[in-house]
Design an enzyme around this catalytic site. Structure first.
Site, PDB file in Angstrom:
ATOM      1  N   LYS A  96       0.812  -1.220   0.000  1.00  0.00           N
ATOM      2  CA  LYS A  96       0.000   0.000   0.000  1.00  0.00           C
ATOM      3  C   LYS A  96       0.850   1.277   0.000  1.00  0.00           C
ATOM      4  CE  LYS A  96      -4.021  -2.139   2.201  1.00  0.00           C
ATOM      5  NZ  LYS A  96      -5.113  -1.937   3.183  1.00  0.00           N
ATOM      6  N   TYR A 141     -12.614  -2.005  -3.823  1.00  0.00           N
ATOM      7  CA  TYR A 141     -13.132  -2.077  -2.453  1.00  0.00           C
ATOM      8  C   TYR A 141     -14.660  -1.937  -2.410  1.00  0.00           C
ATOM      9  CZ  TYR A 141      -8.519  -1.990  -0.214  1.00  0.00           C
ATOM     10  OH  TYR A 141      -7.257  -2.312   0.235  1.00  0.00           O
ATOM     11  N   ASN A 183      -2.146   0.285   6.561  1.00  0.00           N
ATOM     12  CA  ASN A 183      -1.665  -0.965   7.157  1.00  0.00           C
ATOM     13  C   ASN A 183      -0.765  -1.767   6.217  1.00  0.00           C
ATOM     14  OD1 ASN A 183      -3.645  -1.906   5.454  1.00  0.00           O
ATOM     15  ND2 ASN A 183      -4.730  -3.118   6.996  1.00  0.00           N
ATOM     16  N   GLU A 209      -9.766 -10.771  -7.550  1.00  0.00           N
ATOM     17  CA  GLU A 209      -8.839  -9.642  -7.376  1.00  0.00           C
ATOM     18  C   GLU A 209      -7.668  -9.729  -8.356  1.00  0.00           C
ATOM     19  OE1 GLU A 209      -7.949  -9.604  -3.168  1.00  0.00           O
ATOM     20  OE2 GLU A 209      -9.977  -8.923  -2.668  1.00  0.00           O
ATOM     21  N   HIS A 255      -2.295  -5.501   1.641  1.00  0.00           N
ATOM     22  CA  HIS A 255      -3.606  -6.148   1.482  1.00  0.00           C
ATOM     23  C   HIS A 255      -3.364  -7.565   0.995  1.00  0.00           C
ATOM     24  CE1 HIS A 255      -7.645  -7.109   0.033  1.00  0.00           C
ATOM     25  NE2 HIS A 255      -7.032  -7.598  -1.028  1.00  0.00           N
TER      26      HIS A 255
HETATM   27  P1  CMP Z   1      -7.554  -4.458   3.454  1.00  0.00           P
HETATM   28  O1  CMP Z   1      -7.078  -5.822   3.747  1.00  0.00           O
HETATM   29  O2  CMP Z   1      -6.955  -3.750   2.307  1.00  0.00           O
HETATM   30  O3  CMP Z   1      -9.143  -4.493   3.272  1.00  0.00           O
HETATM   31  C1  CMP Z   1      -9.979  -3.387   3.537  1.00  0.00           C
HETATM   32  C2  CMP Z   1      -9.248  -2.296   4.227  1.00  0.00           C
HETATM   33  O4  CMP Z   1     -10.062  -1.366   4.895  1.00  0.00           O
HETATM   34  C3  CMP Z   1      -8.369  -2.882   5.319  1.00  0.00           C
HETATM   35  O5  CMP Z   1      -7.302  -3.561   4.757  1.00  0.00           O
HETATM   36  C4  CMP Z   1      -8.026  -1.653   6.123  1.00  0.00           C
HETATM   37  O6  CMP Z   1      -6.923  -0.963   5.580  1.00  0.00           O
HETATM   38  C5  CMP Z   1      -9.292  -0.825   5.944  1.00  0.00           C
HETATM   39  N1  CMP Z   1     -10.087  -0.882   7.141  1.00  0.00           N
HETATM   40  C6  CMP Z   1     -10.707  -1.920   7.688  1.00  0.00           C
HETATM   41  N2  CMP Z   1     -11.362  -1.573   8.805  1.00  0.00           N
HETATM   42  C7  CMP Z   1     -11.152  -0.256   8.946  1.00  0.00           C
HETATM   43  C8  CMP Z   1     -11.578   0.689   9.907  1.00  0.00           C
HETATM   44  N3  CMP Z   1     -12.340   0.331  10.944  1.00  0.00           N
HETATM   45  N4  CMP Z   1     -11.162   1.944   9.744  1.00  0.00           N
HETATM   46  C9  CMP Z   1     -10.392   2.293   8.693  1.00  0.00           C
HETATM   47  N5  CMP Z   1      -9.966   1.429   7.736  1.00  0.00           N
HETATM   48  C10 CMP Z   1     -10.346   0.172   7.882  1.00  0.00           C
END
Ligand code: CMP
Length: 140
Positions: free
Chosen positions: A11, A51, A114, A128, A117
């Protein structure tokens, strides 16, 4: 256990900090092989489509803005039970909950930023992968 494929994104928080190699090494050390990889700038429409399952969530707009805030590296990973192997090495979505030694514990800045993904099932991995790669771009 069968050799399968999963989809990964490094990311924008990670590409900004020049962590593409460090994260890829952790994926490889976990037994995963990079069989396709490209660094892209996602469009808003691409991120919204990717998403779409989260479209009704309160964090959706922020998530899309974050995912287009810089380049990402999209990858296809191959290995024994690749979805699980990738999720194990990524760690929990929220880095506060992630285990020691995982990508998110080591590098993630927040639940949004984070660092990585990974697909959550074989079915979603196929969807995906097809969203970002043509079959001929994947070389196992
Ligand atoms: P990812 O695995 O990319 O899938 C969806 C993403 O949404 C997740 O990682 C996080 O980066 C984001 N995400 C999930 N829950 C939250 C939350 N409560 N607040 C903000 N971002 C979130």
């Amino acid at each position: 256990m069968a050799v399968t494929r999963t989809f990964s994104i490094i990311k924008p928080d990670a590409t900004r900090r020049n962590l593409t190699g460090a994260i890829t090494k952790m994926l490889e050390d976990a037994g995963l092989r990079v069989v396709a990889s490209k660094r892209i700038q996602m469009t808003k429409e691409q991120a919204e489509g990717f998403y779409a399952v989260h479209a009704e969530r309160p964090f959706f707009n922020d998530l899309v803005s974050f995912m287009i805030s810089g380049p990402v590296v999209v990858q296809v990973l191959e290995g024994e039970d690749a979805v699980k192997a990738n999720r194990d090495v990524m760690g929990a979505t929220n880095p506060a909950d992630a285990a020691e030694g995982t990508i998110r514990k080591t590098f993630a800045e927040s639940i949004e930023a984070n660092s990585a993904h990974g697909s959550d099932s074989d079915e979603n991995a196929a969807i995906e992968i097809a969203y970002f790669f043509k079959p001929e771009e994947i070389v196992g």
